[in-house]
Design a protein around this motif. Structure first.
Motif, mmCIF file in Angstrom:
data_model
loop_
_atom_site.group_PDB
_atom_site.id
_atom_site.type_symbol
_atom_site.label_atom_id
_atom_site.label_comp_id
_atom_site.label_asym_id
_atom_site.label_seq_id
_atom_site.Cartn_x
_atom_site.Cartn_y
_atom_site.Cartn_z
ATOM 1 N N VAL A 29 0.843 -1.207 0.000
ATOM 2 C CA VAL A 29 0.000 0.000 0.000
ATOM 3 C C VAL A 29 0.877 1.255 0.000
ATOM 4 C CG1 VAL A 29 -1.647 1.349 1.378
ATOM 5 C CG2 VAL A 29 -1.996 -1.118 1.087
ATOM 6 N N PRO A 109 -2.549 7.265 2.655
ATOM 7 C CA PRO A 109 -3.605 6.410 3.212
ATOM 8 C C PRO A 109 -3.134 5.877 4.567
ATOM 9 C CG PRO A 109 -2.286 5.154 1.655
ATOM 10 C CD PRO A 109 -1.778 6.582 1.603
ATOM 11 N N GLU A 114 -6.420 0.059 6.103
ATOM 12 C CA GLU A 114 -6.798 -0.507 4.808
ATOM 13 C C GLU A 114 -6.619 -2.031 4.805
ATOM 14 O OE1 GLU A 114 -5.364 0.310 0.267
ATOM 15 O OE2 GLU A 114 -5.436 2.048 1.607
#
Length: 148
Positions: A29, A109, A114
């Motif tokens: 990510v 993020p 996530e």
């Protein structure tokens, strides 16, 4: 004589496998943002706590001094953090976000949230709470026990 491999169904085996799968997913990510998970953790801590001595940063994040020095140096090179001598102890370095670091942070993020969302999809909240309690207790018991 070598030790037999751990049982594939042991709690330790699955805790380790989850840790490694989670870490690889978090790194994936963050990769497009040019950061690793430890760099993200440093930025998170500085964002939430403000300027922090490098020694305290290492304690809070459970990172060894030599490893943290490399991470901070990388973030300094990227222009995301800066180091200054501490006002109270000139031997200590104070680490703080730069304006560029704050700007980058706003666009990042939360990789852990996530990945957690994907990992725990369809898992009952009670089961998650039980798993956390079991691992917390097992960890505390192992840490308190004297082996050797």
């Amino acid at each position: 004589m070598s030790e037999p491999p751990p049982e594939p169904t042991s709690i330790g085996t699955w805790a380790k496998r989850y840790y490694y799968a989670n870490r690889a997913a978090v790194e994936a990510v963050l990769r497009p943002h040019g950061l690793g998970s430890t760099q993200w953790a440093v930025l998170y801590e500085l964002t939430t706590s403000g300027p922090t001595s490098q020694r305290d940063l290492g304690r809070v994040l459970h990172i060894e001094r030599a490893s943290l020095s490399g991470v901070v140096a990388t973030l300094v090179r990227k222009g995301l953090v800066e180091q200054t001598p501490s006002e109270t102890d000139q031997r200590q370095r104070l680490v703080m976000l730069t304006d560029a670091g704050r700007s980058v942070w706003k666009k990042l993020p939360d990789p852990f949230a996530e990945v957690r969302t994907v990992a725990l999809e369809g898992v009952d909240a009670g089961e998650v709470a039980t798993a956390i309690r079991v691992l917390e207790r097992a960890t505390a018991q192992v840490e308190r026990h004297s082996f050797g």
